[in-house]
Design a protein around this motif. Sequence first.
Motif, short mmCIF file in Angstrom:
data_model
loop_
_atom_site.label_atom_id
_atom_site.label_comp_id
_atom_site.label_asym_id
_atom_site.label_seq_id
_atom_site.Cartn_x
_atom_site.Cartn_y
_atom_site.Cartn_z
N ASN A 119 -4.55 -9.37 1.24
CA ASN A 119 -5.49 -10.34 1.80
C ASN A 119 -6.89 -10.08 1.27
N ARG A 120 -7.29 -10.75 0.21
CA ARG A 120 -8.64 -10.60 -0.33
C ARG A 120 -9.33 -11.95 -0.34
N GLY A 176 -15.76 -1.74 5.57
CA GLY A 176 -15.48 -2.40 6.84
C GLY A 176 -16.42 -2.01 7.94
N LEU A 186 -6.48 -11.94 6.71
CA LEU A 186 -7.52 -12.82 6.16
C LEU A 186 -6.94 -13.90 5.26
N LEU A 244 -17.10 -7.72 6.51
CA LEU A 244 -16.07 -8.28 5.65
C LEU A 244 -16.35 -8.03 4.17
N GLU A 250 -13.66 -6.90 1.93
CA GLU A 250 -12.52 -7.79 1.83
C GLU A 250 -12.66 -8.79 0.68
N ARG A 284 -12.53 -5.02 11.99
CA ARG A 284 -12.68 -4.12 10.86
C ARG A 284 -13.71 -3.04 11.15
N ALA A 313 -9.32 -1.73 2.92
CA ALA A 313 -9.56 -3.12 2.56
C ALA A 313 -8.25 -3.82 2.24
N GLY A 314 -8.12 -5.05 2.68
CA GLY A 314 -6.90 -5.82 2.45
C GLY A 314 -5.84 -5.63 3.50
#
Length: 428
Positions: free
Chosen positions: A15-16, A78, A150, A215, A218, A300, A321-322
């Motif tokens: 999820n990026r 995060g 995300l 975020l 991300e 996060r 992340a992700g």
Amino acid sequence: MTLSTKTGPSVEPGNRLGPAQGTALLVGAVLGPGVLALPHLAAAAAGPAAILAWAALLGLSVPVAITFAALGARFPDGGGVAAFTARAFGPRMAAVVGWWFFAAVPVGVLAGVLIGGDYVASAVGLGHRSAVAVAIGLLVAAFVTNHGGLRVSGRVQLVLVGALVLLLAAAIVAAGPALRPANFTPFAPHGGFGVVHAVGVLFFAFSGWEAASHLSAEFADPRRSLPRATALTLLIVGVLYVGLAVTVTGVLGDRAAASPAPLALLLQEEVGGTARILTGTVAVLLSFVAVNTYIAGGARLGAALARDGALPAPLARGSAAGRVPHRSLLLLAALTALVAAVAVPYGPDLDVLMRVTAACLAAVTLAGMAAAVRLAPRDGRGRTLAAAATAFTALVLLSCGIYLLVPAILAAAVLVTWWRGVETGRRR
């Protein structure tokens, strides 16, 4: 409590965020349900001069947004503002800042969905219980969407923000011919103090950049995508906020201060019978997109704080992340439910909830701007921009008045917890 200064967690695939989804999340964070209620509160405080408060906050929030974008692009993490603060001022101050934001999320998202619920209920002629039911439904939908990651919440956000921007822009354009110069006089019935008071409450509408900072890790390419998303968000929010402030005052006059639902009145004057449907739709969209971003950022942050020792370690799962921080999300959901159980039947009105949230977020923003001054290169323009943003945020923080007790109490709680941890370690 030993919050580390390490940032930039390992990147996990999945999820990026790209520029479009990132912009949608940023717009959702800043352009929230405050648009529904704040024009009334600002007009009641300052009269037509509330337009000055809107314009001043918009102009002065530019350095804040740019500074947060620069920090997020340079130190994607995060932990957001807490991570920046850790680098600049050390772990104790970072823990304080993290708790400020994490504690503000349950209060702020509850205020947001209650505003939306009240608007929807009013639009379709329902009572208080129905408004609360709508609010709870919005909260549940936002938490469920965020548990999907995300990839899900970003796509949903992109569609909803697009629809919301089109609806609000159409309302502004349609209201233009109905503006009356007489509605702008007397311009400042409550003097300069009224404008200052309006600034304090309107900060709720301009906060959000600190939520987006959580975020930053991300984004698939934070150095390029985050500044672009920030610039586009500033343009969208600026046009809509100023347009709404001018049209609400110019069309409604004194009714902007008297009615708790000025946007509904504006739509009713322009589109007639379909105003109720449009009002309910706008209320749902505004509430959901803001709550969605704050929950994403808060979850996060919670995982990052747990990773660095400022919250229980089991909450750190999903901090990379992700990944989806499910445990932190569940904690936020539980805290939000607790706040709702107290505030809805027994607690303060929306004005108090928004001012408490604004005080905590203003404190977070001040810490982030001060950290940027310390972290920025001494010979760069970024340092001057961050210094200007720090001075602006300090003034906004002072306008929060008695509500500054909330971040002060939270800071004391963090420091006492840290001191007890140090003493326990010494005895061992």
